[in-house]
Design an enzyme around this catalytic site. Structure first.
Site, PDB file in Angstrom:
ATOM      1  N   SER A   1       0.811  -1.225   0.000  1.00  0.00           N
ATOM      2  CA  SER A   1       0.000   0.000   0.000  1.00  0.00           C
ATOM      3  C   SER A   1       0.844   1.274   0.000  1.00  0.00           C
ATOM      4  CB  SER A   1      -0.937   0.010   1.211  1.00  0.00           C
ATOM      5  OG  SER A   1      -0.198  -0.112   2.414  1.00  0.00           O
TER       6      SER A   1
ATOM      7  N   ASP B   1      -4.763   7.207   9.863  1.00  0.00           N
ATOM      8  CA  ASP B   1      -4.416   5.906  10.441  1.00  0.00           C
ATOM      9  C   ASP B   1      -3.011   5.884  11.026  1.00  0.00           C
ATOM     10  OD1 ASP B   1      -2.730   5.772   8.232  1.00  0.00           O
ATOM     11  OD2 ASP B   1      -3.841   4.174   7.232  1.00  0.00           O
TER      12      ASP B   1
ATOM     13  N   HIS C   1       0.010   5.320   6.854  1.00  0.00           N
ATOM     14  CA  HIS C   1       0.223   5.585   5.430  1.00  0.00           C
ATOM     15  C   HIS C   1       0.486   7.068   5.174  1.00  0.00           C
ATOM     16  CE1 HIS C   1      -2.126   1.799   5.456  1.00  0.00           C
ATOM     17  NE2 HIS C   1      -1.352   1.494   4.415  1.00  0.00           N
TER      18      HIS C   1
END
Length: 239
Positions: free
Chosen positions: A55, A201, A204
């Site tokens: 990701s 979060d 990221h």
């Protein structure tokens, strides 16, 4: 009289020949000048780089042009690097998942790879020895195809303990040394745990965070491009 005529005819033929040579030379020069760029060598094809990761590479919750490969491509072009960067990041991928999709994720014609995998292994507490083996298999396959590699390192979460973190964190430097790879020790260097550079979060990078990563890793990417140019492996194929 006959001799004089022959001499005169000879002079005329010589003049005609010289005139023809002159005309041919002028025509050739005109063709060269009019052809311009068409007569010169084709510009170098871009170095094809695959950003192969999870990701962090894919651009989790970002617009396509905000992802790491996209921002890196723009920054590289601004530095005069003729590159084409493919986004082969898949959110959630572990090193095992990356290995499973390797054959189609790194297409023919790839000249260099930025290998960024392992973050999800660390989050899940997967044994470092398993992650190391998966990464080494990917590296071995890339080298067999004569593809140059920039290995992006990761660090394990501290909740798994010091022994785990030591084994996990060291595998990137060990693999780079063993296989002669370029190494960027920590992909999230300069942005980890900074709320201004990460999504809500905390894991990221946001677009600004990606920009920091790109700025920091770019010198290594320049080295990667130089290696790919030196190798001249634009026709690398699967083995």
């Amino acid at each position: 009289m006959i001799v004089s005529k022959i001499q005169a005819d000879g002079r005329r033929l010589s003049q005609v020949g010289m005139f023809a040579m002159l005309v041919n030379s002028l025509v050739l020069a005109a063709l060269i000048l009019s052809a311009g760029p068409a007569m010169s060598a084709d510009p170098a094809k871009p170095i094809k780089i695959v950003a192969f990761g999870d990701s962090l590479t894919a651009g989790f919750q970002l617009q396509p042009d905000q992802s790491f490969p996209a921002q890196l491509g723009t920054a590289a072009q601004a530095r005069g690097l003729n590159v084409e960067i493919l986004n082969a990041g898949v959110s959630g991928d572990t090193t095992a998942a990356g290995l499973e999709r390797f054959d189609w994720a790194v297409p023919d014609g790839t000249q260099a790879v930025i290998l960024e995998l392992g973050a999800n292994d660390g989050l899940r507490g997967i044994e470092p020895a398993i992650a190391r083996k998966n990464l080494e298999t990917i590296i071995t396959r890339l080298k067999a195809r004569k593809i140059d590699i920039l290995l992006a390192g990761m660090k394990a979460p501290k909740n798994w303990g010091e022994e785990y973190a030591t084994a996990f964190d060291s595998m990137y430097a060990d693999l780079a040394a063993a296989h002669g790879l370029l190494l960027y020790p920590f992909f999230l260097e300069g942005i980890a745990l900074d709320p201004k550079l990460n999504l809500d979060d905390g894991l990221h990078p946001n677009p600004k965070g990606v920009a920091v990563i790109v700025d920091r890793i770019l010198p290594k990417v320049e080295e990667l491009v130089a290696r790919a140019k030196t190798r001249g492996n634009g026709t690398a194929s699967k083995t």
